[in-house]
Design an enzyme around this catalytic site. Structure first.
Site, PDB file in Angstrom:
ATOM      1  CE  LYS A 192     -45.292   6.039 -39.459  1.00  0.00           C
ATOM      2  NZ  LYS A 192     -45.368   7.009 -39.428  1.00  0.00           N
TER       3      LYS A 192
ATOM      4  CE  LYS B  37     -36.058   8.875 -32.645  1.00  0.00           C
ATOM      5  NZ  LYS B  37     -36.562   9.183 -34.015  1.00  0.00           N
TER       6      LYS B  37
ATOM      7  CE  LYS C 284     -45.322   3.093 -28.707  1.00  0.00           C
ATOM      8  NZ  LYS C 284     -46.753   4.398 -28.530  1.00  0.00           N
TER       9      LYS C 284
END
Ligand code: TRP
Length: 327
Positions: free
Chosen positions: A115, A195, A198
């Site tokens: 992240k 994967k 969205k």
């Protein structure tokens, strides 16, 4: 005899797609329906504040998530379903766990490192994320935790926290185990190396997609230059991903599905696949519409769930306070 306890949290992250559904929710609902477990399912809204977000959109996101989860089959009569932030003991227990968790341990967390390198602000909440997760699970004395592959390292930390706590203060926790979904990941229809997400909208099938959209997205799903249908994720990832989706939504085991389409071409298979997905999503979509039309009821369900969770959470917190030496 009391039932085994299952705990799992879902972060509110916008609209759900079939990857979220197959990877986690479908299994969570099945575990609930088996009647064998005492299930605690919550929306991890505190966790979701650790990455960039728009405060004005958060409430809507959380409510939509609640509607989606209920539509996907989590039943507030069978499971304890609630918002993490509605039960203050989550944060309280996380604080106690903070005092027995080493900085070095958290610095090793892959999700945190990813992240940060992806541009997130390295805030303390993001760093501490796995400790709050341990509190989420242990507050209810969770023994099994349905979770994605990417959460296994966090679960390992929960187990470390259990060992440290029990050794230092006396044994009150058990080490929980993860339950991986049969399908840890559904890949994008657009790119079978990524994967489903969205961020790749063309390859992403949302639970709310209309039949026309489902047909269109599946027709344009990438395949490969072979012509036959086989299941081999290494060599033929695109077609294998489609077979997997077919199998999950039709209930037909993978080998039988492969057999069924052994002389079909890709176009025919895709047509069947689209219809299977449409049919499986229809009841979820109908239920979703009904639930979404009565938001007050959703809020009531959540607050009733929080009250139920609170009873257990308080007991654990009292026990913990006693053990660590607080009044
Ligand atoms: N970290 C989990 C995820 O990203 C969500 C989560 C929060 C969770 N608390 C949990 C999952 C406790 C299982 C148990 O998916």
């Amino acid at each position: 005899m009391s039932k085994l306890v299952i705990v799992s949290g879902l972060k509110p992250t916008g609209e759900l797609h079939i990857g979220n559904y197959l990877g986690m929710l479908k299994q969570a609902a099945e575990l609930q329906n088996s009647g064998k477990y005492d299930c605690f399912y919550f929306i991890a809204d505190y966790h979701s504040l650790t990455v960039k977000y728009k405060p004005e959109e958060k409430k809507r996101e959380i409510l939509n998530m609640a509607v989606d989860i209920l539509a996907a089959g989590i039943d507030s009569e069978k499971s304890t379903f609630f918002l993490q932030s509605a039960v203050p003991e989550h944060a309280n227990l996380a604080w106690i766990f903070n005092t027995i968790t080493s900085v070095g341990e958290l610095e090793r967390m892959v999700e945190y490192k990813e992240k940060i390198s992806g541009g997130e602000t390295p805030n303390v909440g993001l760093f501490d994320y796995p400790v709050l997760m341990a509190a989420d699970i242990l507050l209810y004395k969770g023994e099994f935790v349905p979770a994605g592959e990417d959460q296994l390292q966090h679960l390992e930390l929960t187990r470390t926290i259990v060992r440290t706590f029990n050794k230092r203060f006396g044994k009150i926790f058990k080490e929980p185990r993860g339950i991986l979904a049969k399908i840890p990941r559904v890949m994008s229809l657009d790119d079978p190396t990524k994967k489903m997400s969205k961020t790749l909208p063309k390859g992403c099938l949302y639970l709310s997609d209309s039949p026309q959209i489902i047909r269109r997205k599946i027709q344009s799903a990438v395949t490969d230059s072979y012509k036959n249908i086989v299941y081999d994720f290494e060599k033929r990832p695109a077609i294998s991903n489609l077979i997997l989706i077919y199998s999950e939504f039709s209930g037909i085991p993978i080998p039988d599905a492969v057999e069924k389409f052994k002389s079909a071409n890709y176009a025919d298979f895709k047509k069947d696949l689209a219809e299977v997905v449409i049919k499986a999503l229809k009841p979820i979509q109908e239920k979703r519409e009904k639930i979404a039309a009565d938001e007050d009821k959703v809020l009531k369900i959540l607050s009733k769930g929080a009250k139920k969770a609170e009873v257990v959470a308080r007991q654990t917190m009292d026990q913990v306070k006693e053990k660590v030496g607080l009044l």
